[in-house]
Design an enzyme around this catalytic site. Structure first.
Site, mmCIF file in Angstrom:
data_model
loop_
_atom_site.group_PDB
_atom_site.id
_atom_site.type_symbol
_atom_site.label_atom_id
_atom_site.label_comp_id
_atom_site.label_asym_id
_atom_site.label_seq_id
_atom_site.Cartn_x
_atom_site.Cartn_y
_atom_site.Cartn_z
ATOM 1 N N PHE A 230 7.329 -12.755 2.071
ATOM 2 C CA PHE A 230 8.404 -11.838 1.649
ATOM 3 C C PHE A 230 9.519 -11.877 2.705
ATOM 4 O O PHE A 230 9.960 -10.858 3.206
ATOM 5 C CB PHE A 230 7.879 -10.411 1.468
ATOM 6 N N CYS A 341 6.543 -0.291 3.405
ATOM 7 C CA CYS A 341 7.797 0.446 3.537
ATOM 8 C C CYS A 341 7.924 1.551 2.490
ATOM 9 O O CYS A 341 9.021 2.037 2.215
ATOM 10 C CB CYS A 341 8.993 -0.500 3.457
#
Length: 400
Positions: A230, A341
């Site tokens: 990612f 996150c």
């Protein structure tokens, strides 16, 4: 400011009373007086005790967002100048301000507003109706305050295109505030050069919150083979390459992001060491495992797998799977940097998920560091949503 008063139900508003910034729709007993959504209102407890002033929006479950707890404080230009000055002073004391988040919503007591500074460009994200009314004033104030520090802002771009605006009864929008400029902006972070696409990049264009986490991982990458999952525009991968990695593979599903990452590698003279592939990480990891690939360092920096409480169970499965796959691809004694996150994925949930992943593949974890977001994304203890980034570095060892 309207003359309206929002009265809290007896026994409700506990978060607000312990320093929180929000009043939810199910905490409100009544609203007295005339107002329009976006107006400043007074918030009182059931017995008339003053709790604060904030802007109201009955379209939103977050019906009132608090701006001040001082009864005699007027919400005017002087108020916003004070907030902006305090926010900038804090950054100058805590972080490298060449590129940084200068306003972080509730944590800077300006709820619903995010402003990132990329070199001499500001990117604004307005997520609440009330703050939207003051957006242009705040931008002007920021320019003035930064000019006093010798920083001339050459352009401002708005990225208020997040879906959450729909919850406020607002349209998603993006575009220039003021004169047009080249929206591909070069910044330098940790000595690495990047082109940030503030118009088309994810969110505001670049994830500043991982600035010092990238440094922390970089120091483990000398002479290492590194996999950065990612990767977005290549930030962890490029830090690894700059710190002396032998070879680095960065992976992302976004073709736009991967193309930008390749440009960034060339910009830093790292294209022979750091390579990028456009692929779905969940598909690529098992393929790498079956091909017999192994790495010294793996970074897992996925997007938020959950943005609501309702999808936490599915998010746990996603985090568990990528961590299982990551641990399998590590050489014995290699290092895993893994993070979440999403503030709905609590620190306890995230650590339990990693622990379960290690158990499933018979690995032992030695924690090197636990980190969170950079200090320009301050965590307001009374506002849980401001604490969102959980970042672990582990040494991963086979069970022996």
């Amino acid at each position: 400011m309207s003359n309206a008063v929002v009265r809290i139900i007896k026994g409700k508003g506990r978060t607000l009373k312990t320093g929180g910034m929000w009043v939810y729709d199910n905490e409100i007993d009544e609203i007295q007086g005339i107002f329009q959504n976006g107006d400043i209102v007074i918030v009182e407890d059931f017995d008339g005790f003053f709790l604060g002033k904030g802007f109201i929006n009955t379209n939103s479950k977050l019906t009132v967002r608090i701006l001040t707890r001082k009864i005699d404080q007027e919400i005017n230009r002087d108020f916003f100048e004070m907030r902006v000055r305090n926010a900038w002073k804090y950054r100058t004391q805590t972080v490298d301000t060449s590129s940084c988040r200068v306003i972080f919503g509730e944590a800077d007591f300006l709820p619903g507003l995010v402003v990132d500074k990329f070199s001499d460009v500001l990117v604004v994200e307005s997520l609440a109706l009330g703050i939207d009314k003051y957006k242009l004033m705040i931008v002007d104030l920021l320019k003035e305050v930064l000019m006093e520090s010798g920083i001339k802002i050459r352009g401002v771009y708005e990225r208020s295109d997040a879906k959450v605006r729909l919850n406020e009864g607002m349209e998603r929008t993006k575009g220039f505030i003021g004169e047009e400029f080249d929206t591909k902006v070069e910044i330098v972070e940790n000595g690495i050069r990047y082109i940030v696409d503030v118009e088309e990049g994810q969110k505001t264009g670049f994830f500043l919150d991982q600035k010092y986490n990238r440094q922390a991982v970089g120091k483990l990458c000398k002479n290492a083979s590194v996999l950065d999952c990612f990767t977005h525009t290549g930030s962890f991968a490029l830090n690894a390459g700059a710190c002396g990695a032998q070879n680095v593979l960065g992976v992302d599903a976004s073709e736009l992001g991967v193309n930008q990452a390749r440009e960034n590698a060339k910009l830093n003279g790292l294209e022979r060491v750091v390579h990028f592939e456009c692929a779905n990480v969940f598909d690529l990891l098992p393929k790498l495992e079956s091909d017999g690939e192994r790495f010294d360092v793996i970074i897992l920096d996925p997007p938020a797998f959950t943005k609501s409480k309702n999808s936490v169970k599915n998010a746990i499965k996603g985090y568990r799977e990528i961590n299982i796959r990551g641990m399998k691809l590590l050489k014995d004694g290699g290092y895993l940097a893994t993070c979440s996150c999403s503030h709905f994925m609590t620190p306890e949930l995230f650590s339990d998920t990693i622990k379960q992943a290690a158990k499933n593949v018979h690995k032992r974890l030695r924690q090197v560091e636990y980190r969170t977001q950079a200090a320009d994304h301050p965590i307001l203890w009374a506002a849980d949503e401001s604490y969102y980034l959980k970042f672990y570095i582990f040494q991963v060892c086979d069970e022996k």
